[in-house]
Design a protein around this motif. Structure first.
Motif, mmCIF file in Angstrom:
data_model
loop_
_atom_site.group_PDB
_atom_site.id
_atom_site.type_symbol
_atom_site.label_atom_id
_atom_site.label_comp_id
_atom_site.label_asym_id
_atom_site.label_seq_id
_atom_site.Cartn_x
_atom_site.Cartn_y
_atom_site.Cartn_z
ATOM 1 N N UNK A 182 0.842 -1.186 0.000
ATOM 2 C CA UNK A 182 0.000 0.000 0.000
ATOM 3 C C UNK A 182 0.880 1.240 0.000
ATOM 4 N N UNK A 183 0.334 2.344 -0.509
ATOM 5 C CA UNK A 183 1.126 3.566 -0.685
ATOM 6 C C UNK A 183 0.945 4.565 0.445
ATOM 7 N N UNK A 184 0.225 4.182 1.498
ATOM 8 C CA UNK A 184 -0.053 5.071 2.617
ATOM 9 C C UNK A 184 0.256 4.343 3.919
ATOM 10 N N UNK A 185 0.277 5.088 5.025
ATOM 11 C CA UNK A 185 0.439 4.467 6.335
ATOM 12 C C UNK A 185 -0.853 3.785 6.738
ATOM 13 N N UNK A 186 -0.723 2.565 7.226
ATOM 14 C CA UNK A 186 -1.920 1.775 7.531
ATOM 15 C C UNK A 186 -1.605 0.798 8.657
ATOM 16 N N UNK A 205 9.541 -1.542 -3.975
ATOM 17 C CA UNK A 205 10.235 -2.596 -3.247
ATOM 18 C C UNK A 205 11.735 -2.464 -3.506
ATOM 19 N N UNK A 206 12.408 -1.812 -2.577
ATOM 20 C CA UNK A 206 13.840 -1.533 -2.727
ATOM 21 C C UNK A 206 14.649 -2.820 -2.687
ATOM 22 N N UNK A 207 14.302 -3.692 -1.766
ATOM 23 C CA UNK A 207 14.950 -4.996 -1.609
ATOM 24 C C UNK A 207 13.911 -5.936 -1.030
ATOM 25 N N UNK A 208 14.301 -7.192 -0.847
ATOM 26 C CA UNK A 208 13.361 -8.148 -0.296
ATOM 27 C C UNK A 208 12.913 -7.695 1.094
ATOM 28 N N UNK A 209 11.616 -7.542 1.276
ATOM 29 C CA UNK A 209 11.003 -7.123 2.531
ATOM 30 C C UNK A 209 11.335 -5.683 2.915
ATOM 31 N N UNK A 210 11.772 -4.864 1.934
ATOM 32 C CA UNK A 210 12.013 -3.442 2.180
ATOM 33 C C UNK A 210 11.200 -2.636 1.181
ATOM 34 N N UNK A 211 10.276 -1.802 1.694
ATOM 35 C CA UNK A 211 9.349 -1.074 0.834
ATOM 36 C C UNK A 211 9.401 0.411 1.172
ATOM 37 N N UNK A 212 9.659 1.212 0.155
ATOM 38 C CA UNK A 212 9.688 2.665 0.294
ATOM 39 C C UNK A 212 8.421 3.233 -0.334
ATOM 40 N N UNK A 213 7.758 4.159 0.369
ATOM 41 C CA UNK A 213 6.496 4.682 -0.141
ATOM 42 C C UNK A 213 6.454 6.203 0.024
ATOM 43 N N UNK A 214 5.579 6.810 -0.771
ATOM 44 C CA UNK A 214 5.333 8.241 -0.681
ATOM 45 C C UNK A 214 3.933 8.524 -1.192
ATOM 46 N N UNK A 215 3.267 9.489 -0.599
ATOM 47 C CA UNK A 215 1.901 9.798 -1.027
ATOM 48 C C UNK A 215 1.573 11.251 -0.734
ATOM 49 N N UNK A 216 0.696 11.808 -1.558
ATOM 50 C CA UNK A 216 0.108 13.121 -1.325
ATOM 51 C C UNK A 216 -1.390 12.991 -1.581
ATOM 52 N N UNK A 217 -2.176 13.711 -0.813
ATOM 53 C CA UNK A 217 -3.614 13.623 -0.982
ATOM 54 C C UNK A 217 -4.307 14.864 -0.463
ATOM 55 N N UNK A 218 -5.464 15.137 -1.026
ATOM 56 C CA UNK A 218 -6.278 16.269 -0.600
ATOM 57 C C UNK A 218 -7.467 15.767 0.208
ATOM 58 N N UNK A 219 -7.975 16.637 1.068
ATOM 59 C CA UNK A 219 -9.129 16.300 1.882
ATOM 60 C C UNK A 219 -10.185 17.386 1.801
ATOM 61 N N UNK A 220 -11.426 16.997 2.036
ATOM 62 C CA UNK A 220 -12.547 17.935 2.011
ATOM 63 C C UNK A 220 -13.598 17.442 2.987
ATOM 64 N N UNK A 221 -14.079 18.351 3.856
ATOM 65 C CA UNK A 221 -15.128 17.969 4.806
ATOM 66 C C UNK A 221 -16.160 19.077 4.904
#
Length: 809
Positions: free
Chosen positions: A144-148, A518-534
């Protein structure tokens, strides 16, 4: 583009209770579905089979079956899969949450119809867990591309949680104070009006029509399969209320083998620390029972559950009596593979007393005026749906009717109904591209009660998301959403910023983009940007009531919030002895425009001069206000996993979160305590640290939880105005109304250090298996009997002792 064609042709209509649909709309959807089903038949060569649990022989739903890098599908309600492929040599892969991945090389010849069944073995590997909330389709947690975060039902059972919010307070970066959920400092205190965190059950919002909040005691903890927590702005996929993140409860489905669980518990409260036990001569008890049953009956899948609670409370008159029943029923068509219809439902009746402010700090467990609001509330939701799987495509239509009826003895009740409908299509192409799109229509109606008056609102939205994996290592996810809200005469006035120019739109567009490499086995680098509206809730705009000595005022001029979230993170898998887990680290930046805060002040009419104490009581209270622009910068580290260490089964979830929540522009009178250098958002803590560990050896188990939060950075100035007067810390030129604050919270100013202090809360538990079916547990919450407040005037529970007996069949 199967799902896009389907949903763009759908005209949203009100989801009537009799489940009828506009005839033209229904025919259009049906014709397009049949058309798309035919055009997707690209080959006569087929490989099919089942995914089966190797230990129990149950068929497995939702297993991902992938044919090399070209095609993928998931097993349906019967645990079966089918793929059409050209002739050739392939590697067939099957993976599922909690199971070891299996690969099999196969050869497909022209005209072949091959069958291959997968027998999957369980594997405790956190990185292999499958989640759906991140992109509305099944994917590995590591990709996944976000913190979860993912929470298993075992944590709920081990801690004997009667409400989901108690479990959420154990999740790294998440707090729930007085019912208000906050992720990474995104929310303060709003007393049940609106929410920046969207809470869902099976991907459907569980937000009420009137208050726009979530009632944690309504969520069906007895039927939870797992809980998925998304951190950061998620409006592009989930809409309003997902400004700060998403909490999605996934309920269980029936397996081939019937499963029955029964839990009963009994507990009592210890005497509060530093004060006498007000219930002298008696004991305050809590008792309850949970049950659930899941079973397949021919073509039917049946899941039922229930919960009962009787709580004497730890504060005078604050009792609760709760009864909840829920059921999930699904019918799978044998003659039309992939087609299923169903209805889920949940209902609850709860009654008791509502505590808001103490009488005095020395009598903090007694309500102001020795009187409470007595309530009797009913909640009911009915969710009919239809789902159709065909090869690599899925089409679903889900609906909800949600009724809330709040009755109390203070003439502050409300009756509201919510109608929700979502048409969603998904398709996975041969090149690995997954497209998800959908249309949403929601209608809110407050039909009675003095709390809000009669109100109407509606929400329309369209979303589109694409996910694709490149070079077998890079996952790219991008999505857009168009959101429109209307409550009475207030409505969305959106805009798009291009070339430093605002282009006005009748809807608000939001977007997100995420990468995972997936930089290496079991190593994953991620980045994300997103907008919100409420968009503000009906409660925030129109509520007019009083609670104890305080008033709550409406603000019909309240404007929607806009948000931005950015994050860079890395997830590293590891193995220590037999323990497999991950370490996750991230840095994040959140920015909110028109930030809505629940502000306590003196709201006297314009032009009115100095107030008498009697007049102050009339105009003192809370109001939801837009308080300029805010930003939150922070970092978070979490670790989790499960496995054996020296022969002991060990499960761990832990994390540390640091945030710097500040106003970019601020008014020292309205936004802070009044101190010249205090730019901090209210009711936030800079440091949060949490951990829960469970050790199991043969028939015995021991568990321990700890939660640390640093001192509260800022609160409403009116709570401590007398303190500021005494310390001579009032900035030059700031005009404070000269009146004592003691009438609001007597004793608070003298004991302010007891509120803002850092605290550590610890829980412990032991359990023993009496047999393969029976387990007995002893649980102690707030082990050190720490006295602390979630907000001013709200002391939390003292030590609680609980005995639990559980039966699994």
């Amino acid at each position: 583009m199967f799902p896009f064609i389907i949903v763009i042709s759908f005209l949203p209509c009100k989801p009537y209770l009799n489940l009828t649909m506009h005839k033209t709309t229904f025919k259009l959807v049906l014709v397009l579905a049949l058309f798309c089903s035919n055009i997707l038949l690209i080959s006569q060569n087929k490989v099919s089979g089942l995914a089966i649990d190797a230990k129990s022989n149950d068929t497995l739903i939702g297993a991902i079956v992938q044919l090399s890098a070209q095609k993928a599908t998931t097993t349906n309600e019967h645990g079966s899969y089918s793929l059409d492929v050209p002739a050739g040599d392939y590697t067939l892969t099957c993976s599922l949450l909690g199971y070891k991945t299996i690969q099999q090389k196969i050869t497909i010849k022209e005209g072949d119809v091959s069958a291959f069944n997968f027998y999957l073995l369980e594997e405790n590997t956190s990185l292999e867990e499958v989640v759906v909330s991140a992109g509305k389709y099944e994917q590995k947690l590591s990709e996944v591309t976000i913190s979860m975060e993912v929470i298993k039902p075992s944590l709920i059972e081990n801690k004997n949680s009667t409400n989901i919010d108690a479990v959420m307070n154990q999740v790294p970066g998440v707090t729930v104070n007085d019912g208000q959920a906050s992720i990474r400092g995104g929310s303060g205190f709003s007393y049940g009006a609106g929410s920046r965190v969207l809470v869902m059950v099976d991907e459907m919002p569980m937000i009420s029509a009137d208050a726009g909040d979530v009632k944690w005691n309504y969520l069906p903890i007895e039927n939870v399969e797992q809980i998925e927590v998304i951190k950061g702005a998620s409006s592009a996929l989930f809409g309003s209320s997902a400004l700060n993140g998403v909490i999605n409860l996934r309920t269980q489905y029936a397996k081939d083998k019937p499963i029955t669980k029964l839990t009963t518990f009994f507990g009592s409260y210890d005497a509060p620390r530093n004060t006498v036990k007000w219930w002298q001569g008696s004991t305050q008890h809590q008792a309850g029972i949970n049950f659930s049953h899941a079973q397949k009956l021919n073509n039917f899948d049946l899941v039922i559950g229930g919960h009962m609670l009787e709580d004497d409370g730890f504060r005078f008159l604050e009792t609760e009596s709760r009864k909840r029943f829920n059921a999930n029923l699904r019918y799978n068509f044998r003659k039309i593979p992939g087609l299923s219809v169903g209805v889920n439902g949940n209902s609850m009746n709860t009654s008791g007393g509502l505590f808001f402010l103490w009488q005095n700090y020395d009598s903090a467990y007694f309500p102001s005026g020795l009187d409470l609001q007595r309530y009797n509330n009913i909640r009911l939701n009915i969710d009919p749906y239809v789902t159709y799987y065909h090869k690599n495509s899925k089409l679903s239509l889900r609906n909800r009717y949600f009724k809330t009826n709040n009755v109390n003895d203070k003439d502050q009740g409300s009756y509201a109904e919510l109608y929700y409908s979502e048409l969603q299509g998904q398709h996975r192409f041969e090149n690995g591209l997954s497209i998800t799109s959908g249309l949403v229509y929601m209608e809110q109606m407050v039909l009675g009660g003095a709390l809000y008056g009669k109100r109407n609102g509606n929400n329309k939205a369209f979303y589109l998301q694409g996910d694709k994996k490149f070079f077998r290592k890079l996952t790219v996810s991008a999505g857009i959403r168009a959101e429109y809200f209307k409550i009475d005469t207030a409505q969305t006035n959106g805009y798009l910023l291009m070339m430093q120019q605002k282009i006005k739109l009748p809807f608000q567009p939001v977007a997100r983009l995420g990468l995972n490499y997936e930089v290496a086995e079991f190593t994953f680098l991620r980045g994300s940007v997103g907008q919100g509206y409420r968009f503000p809730s009906i409660a925030e705009k129109f509520v007019s009531t009083s609670v104890s000595a305080l008033n709550i005022f409406p603000n019909q001029a309240l404007q929607p919030e806009l948000g931005f979230s950015g994050e860079i993170g890395v997830k590293q898998g590891f193995k220590l002895f037999g323990f497999k887990g991950f370490i996750d680290g991230s840095v994040f930046y959140n920015k909110f425009k028109n930030n809505v805060e629940f502000v306590f002040d003196i709201y006297k009419p314009a032009g009115m001069g100095a107030l008498s104490l009697d007049q102050v009581t009339k105009y003192a209270g809370f109001k939801s206000q837009n308080v300029n622009t805010a930003q939150i910068i922070g970092t978070e580290v979490s670790v989790g996993g499960t496995g054996k260490i020296f022969g002991i089964n060990t499960t761990l979830i832990a994390g540390y979160t640091y945030v710097q929540p500040t106003y970019e522009t601020y008014n020292p009178v309205k936004d802070t305590l009044g101190l010249p250098n205090n730019r901090y958002l209210k009711y936030r803590q800079r440091h949060l640290a949490k951990a829960d560990v469970q050790f199991e050896y043969k028939w015995f188990a021991f568990g321990y939880s700890a939660r640390f939060q640093s001192k509260t950075l800022n609160i409403d100035r009116r709570f401590v105005i007398s303190v500021l007067h005494e310390q001579n810390d009032i900035p030059n030129g700031v005009n404070f109304d000269d009146f004592p604050s003691t009438f609001i919270l007597p004793g608070f100013k003298e004991n302010y250090s007891g509120f803002e202090k850092s605290v550590v809360i610890q829980d412990a538990r032991v359990s023993a298996n009496l047999s393969s079916n029976w387990r007995v547990s002893f649980i102690v919450n707030n082990l050190a009997n720490v006295q602390y407040q979630a907000r001013p005037g709200d002391l939390r529970p003292p030590t609680q002792y609980v005995f639990q007996l559980m039966l699994n069949l």
